[in-house]
Design a protein around this motif. Sequence first.
Motif, PDB file in Angstrom:
ATOM      1  N   ALA A 274      37.873  41.030  39.738  1.00 42.03           N
ATOM      2  CA  ALA A 274      37.618  42.462  39.829  1.00 42.03           C
ATOM      3  C   ALA A 274      36.877  42.822  41.102  1.00 42.03           C
ATOM      4  CB  ALA A 274      36.813  42.916  38.615  1.00 42.03           C
ATOM      5  N   THR A 275      37.214  43.980  41.669  1.00 38.16           N
ATOM      6  CA  THR A 275      36.478  44.534  42.801  1.00 38.16           C
ATOM      7  C   THR A 275      35.463  45.550  42.270  1.00 38.16           C
ATOM      8  OG1 THR A 275      38.062  46.331  43.137  1.00 38.16           O
ATOM      9  CG2 THR A 275      38.491  44.239  44.267  1.00 38.16           C
ATOM     10  N   GLU A 276      34.692  46.120  43.185  1.00 40.71           N
ATOM     11  CA  GLU A 276      33.678  47.098  42.787  1.00 40.71           C
ATOM     12  C   GLU A 276      34.355  48.345  42.206  1.00 40.71           C
ATOM     13  OE1 GLU A 276      29.684  48.140  42.313  1.00 40.71           O
ATOM     14  OE2 GLU A 276      30.559  46.259  43.058  1.00 40.71           O
ATOM     15  N   PRO A 277      33.937  48.799  41.034  1.00 35.27           N
ATOM     16  CA  PRO A 277      34.574  49.977  40.436  1.00 35.27           C
ATOM     17  C   PRO A 277      34.211  51.269  41.159  1.00 35.27           C
ATOM     18  CG  PRO A 277      32.714  49.271  39.106  1.00 35.27           C
ATOM     19  CD  PRO A 277      32.892  48.226  40.167  1.00 35.27           C
ATOM     20  N   THR A 278      35.067  52.267  40.997  1.00 35.36           N
ATOM     21  CA  THR A 278      34.874  53.574  41.620  1.00 35.36           C
ATOM     22  C   THR A 278      35.089  54.664  40.573  1.00 35.36           C
ATOM     23  OG1 THR A 278      35.751  52.739  43.721  1.00 35.36           O
ATOM     24  CG2 THR A 278      35.639  55.130  43.448  1.00 35.36           C
ATOM     25  N   SER A 294      37.621  53.548  37.854  1.00 35.04           N
ATOM     26  CA  SER A 294      38.752  52.755  38.329  1.00 35.04           C
ATOM     27  C   SER A 294      38.269  51.399  38.829  1.00 35.04           C
ATOM     28  CB  SER A 294      39.475  53.487  39.466  1.00 35.04           C
ATOM     29  OG  SER A 294      40.446  52.653  40.062  1.00 35.04           O
ATOM     30  N   THR A 295      38.979  50.347  38.448  1.00 37.31           N
ATOM     31  CA  THR A 295      38.703  49.004  38.946  1.00 37.31           C
ATOM     32  C   THR A 295      40.000  48.356  39.400  1.00 37.31           C
ATOM     33  OG1 THR A 295      36.824  48.705  37.447  1.00 37.31           O
ATOM     34  CG2 THR A 295      37.786  46.719  38.398  1.00 37.31           C
ATOM     35  N   ASN A 296      40.004  47.798  40.599  1.00 36.44           N
ATOM     36  CA  ASN A 296      41.143  47.034  41.091  1.00 36.44           C
ATOM     37  C   ASN A 296      40.906  45.544  40.866  1.00 36.44           C
ATOM     38  OD1 ASN A 296      42.651  49.247  42.053  1.00 36.44           O
ATOM     39  ND2 ASN A 296      41.462  49.293  43.947  1.00 36.44           N
ATOM     40  N   PHE A 297      41.977  44.810  40.610  1.00 35.85           N
ATOM     41  CA  PHE A 297      41.902  43.379  40.378  1.00 35.85           C
ATOM     42  C   PHE A 297      42.838  42.676  41.355  1.00 35.85           C
ATOM     43  CE2 PHE A 297      41.007  45.493  36.392  1.00 35.85           C
ATOM     44  CZ  PHE A 297      39.894  44.817  35.901  1.00 35.85           C
ATOM     45  N   ARG A 298      42.302  41.780  42.144  1.00 34.00           N
ATOM     46  CA  ARG A 298      43.138  41.011  43.062  1.00 34.00           C
ATOM     47  C   ARG A 298      43.713  39.814  42.320  1.00 34.00           C
ATOM     48  NH1 ARG A 298      44.108  41.175  48.341  1.00 34.00           N
ATOM     49  NH2 ARG A 298      44.982  39.311  49.309  1.00 34.00           N
ATOM     50  N   ALA A 313      55.896  44.431  45.334  1.00 36.72           N
ATOM     51  CA  ALA A 313      55.134  43.193  45.122  1.00 36.72           C
ATOM     52  C   ALA A 313      53.828  43.253  45.886  1.00 36.72           C
ATOM     53  CB  ALA A 313      55.964  41.981  45.563  1.00 36.72           C
ATOM     54  N   GLU A 314      52.742  43.457  45.173  1.00 37.59           N
ATOM     55  CA  GLU A 314      51.408  43.488  45.749  1.00 37.59           C
ATOM     56  C   GLU A 314      50.497  42.567  44.949  1.00 37.59           C
ATOM     57  OE1 GLU A 314      49.846  47.428  45.974  1.00 37.59           O
ATOM     58  OE2 GLU A 314      51.780  48.309  46.486  1.00 37.59           O
ATOM     59  N   PRO A 315      49.541  41.923  45.604  1.00 40.39           N
ATOM     60  CA  PRO A 315      48.634  41.017  44.880  1.00 40.39           C
ATOM     61  C   PRO A 315      47.509  41.784  44.188  1.00 40.39           C
ATOM     62  CG  PRO A 315      48.076  41.005  47.198  1.00 40.39           C
ATOM     63  CD  PRO A 315      49.291  41.894  47.065  1.00 40.39           C
ATOM     64  N   TRP A 316      47.876  42.890  43.493  1.00 41.94           N
ATOM     65  CA  TRP A 316      46.869  43.731  42.878  1.00 41.94           C
ATOM     66  C   TRP A 316      47.348  44.252  41.516  1.00 41.94           C
ATOM     67  CZ3 TRP A 316      42.141  44.169  45.004  1.00 41.94           C
ATOM     68  CH2 TRP A 316      42.001  43.903  46.372  1.00 41.94           C
ATOM     69  N   ALA A 317      46.394  44.472  40.654  1.00 44.50           N
ATOM     70  CA  ALA A 317      46.584  45.272  39.447  1.00 44.50           C
ATOM     71  C   ALA A 317      45.381  46.204  39.379  1.00 44.50           C
ATOM     72  CB  ALA A 317      46.655  44.400  38.209  1.00 44.50           C
ATOM     73  N   SER A 318      45.454  47.229  38.574  1.00 47.72           N
ATOM     74  CA  SER A 318      44.346  48.175  38.498  1.00 47.72           C
ATOM     75  C   SER A 318      44.204  48.704  37.085  1.00 47.72           C
ATOM     76  CB  SER A 318      44.555  49.335  39.478  1.00 47.72           C
ATOM     77  OG  SER A 318      45.839  49.909  39.318  1.00 47.72           O
ATOM     78  N   SER A 345      47.817  49.153  35.306  1.00 47.40           N
ATOM     79  CA  SER A 345      48.940  49.442  36.185  1.00 47.40           C
ATOM     80  C   SER A 345      49.067  48.360  37.244  1.00 47.40           C
ATOM     81  CB  SER A 345      48.731  50.796  36.865  1.00 47.40           C
ATOM     82  OG  SER A 345      49.753  51.063  37.794  1.00 47.40           O
ATOM     83  N   THR A 346      50.264  48.249  37.810  1.00 46.51           N
ATOM     84  CA  THR A 346      50.463  47.349  38.933  1.00 46.51           C
ATOM     85  C   THR A 346      49.979  48.023  40.210  1.00 46.51           C
ATOM     86  OG1 THR A 346      52.695  48.173  39.307  1.00 46.51           O
ATOM     87  CG2 THR A 346      52.457  46.277  37.850  1.00 46.51           C
ATOM     88  N   GLY A 347      49.637  47.225  41.209  1.00 45.83           N
ATOM     89  CA  GLY A 347      49.171  47.754  42.480  1.00 45.83           C
ATOM     90  C   GLY A 347      47.715  48.177  42.427  1.00 45.83           C
ATOM     91  N   ALA A 348      47.155  48.447  43.587  1.00 49.05           N
ATOM     92  CA  ALA A 348      45.766  48.892  43.685  1.00 49.05           C
ATOM     93  C   ALA A 348      45.690  50.401  43.528  1.00 49.05           C
ATOM     94  CB  ALA A 348      45.165  48.472  45.025  1.00 49.05           C
ATOM     95  N   ASP A 349      44.640  50.874  42.879  1.00 49.98           N
ATOM     96  CA  ASP A 349      44.394  52.306  42.749  1.00 49.98           C
ATOM     97  C   ASP A 349      43.634  52.763  43.990  1.00 49.98           C
ATOM     98  OD1 ASP A 349      44.682  54.652  41.409  1.00 49.98           O
ATOM     99  OD2 ASP A 349      42.969  54.375  40.094  1.00 49.98           O
TER     100      ASP A 349
END
Length: 359
Positions: A274-278, A294-298, A313-318, A345-349
């Motif tokens: 997880a990245t820093e939430p917003t 919102s939180t993005n996950f690499r 195809a992105e190395p992210w989910a959100s 969701s797929t991809g970064a928010d």
Amino acid sequence: MSRYRRAAGTALLVAAALAVGGCGSDTEPSTAHSSAAPEDASGTKPAAPPDEPDTDPAPVEATTGDDTSVEDFLAAAGIDDALVNKLGEIGDANNYGLGADVETDLEDRRALAAVQVTTCRNVTVGYRTWEGIRSADEAGGATEDQAAAMADFLRTEFCPHVTPLKEAPLPRQTLGGPSEDDQGGRGFASPLTWWDGRHPRVSWSKACAAQTGMPIGDPVAYRLSKDEVVCATVPPAASLKKHFISLDVVFSSPVDENRAQKAALALLPSDATATEPTEGTNPDWSYLDGGCLSTNFRTATMEGLMDGLGQDAEPWASALYYSDGSTEDGAVGDYTGRIKQISLSTGADEPSASGELTC
């Protein structure tokens, strides 16, 4: 960018329905979280509200000339062609069709009717309100009078004929399947067959309708724990191979952020971090005052999963976290640090053009 609830390829009948609608209920710019799937397109499309992205549909698979999915959907909902044509006349008169002074044909009108069946059902289960539908239609390009005319017709003449969704019988299951699918997924972007071997199905209509809205595709729900249910829609597009590329986790009562993040991570590949939430807020056009987190996950594994399904195809989910819930109009209520619903969701928010993150 804001994101959209409807998963790519939600249903062939949705693809048809989205070909109609200069403005229209359930065709407004949606800010609910999802992996793609658009809610509006027309030959004379109005401008999107400020800080909202264009809402043209993502490419969907072509249908055959004799495809009857929309007709079958309407027949099951109790809507005949006479009522379809009445709706079409109201739509044409109020710019819910193909543009000013352009008369729609029966096929176009059936597509609009299919969308409005879901509008009716969403109001019935308490997921949406007529106020919200009118507000969203105005944001999508309708005048106040046009939005009111459509909403009044739906409420008094169209919706009373719409029958409740008939949920398919729950399948017999043999549980005890592996914790990961063949591609390293653990639920999100995993196939229906993996879910059926791993988690027990429960009634979707009772567990999910008011929280996540009525589906146009096949609804499914799985119990993950005593107080936690996953709500999803089976994507009919062959390219998706019945993989869940968007889903919602609903708790019976709000949980803290730590529990919510564990629930999200449990459904993502094991390499997700997880990245820093917003914090985000509803867009200006929404009639609701609300917020979300919102939180993005690499996750490199997610990139491979999406590539295999022919998606971006992105190395992210959100994940979007809601304290009460989310609708097509945004978050219901402020974000409080307690979480009732997670939309994966797929991809970064990412923030909108204004720099604000929208729910």
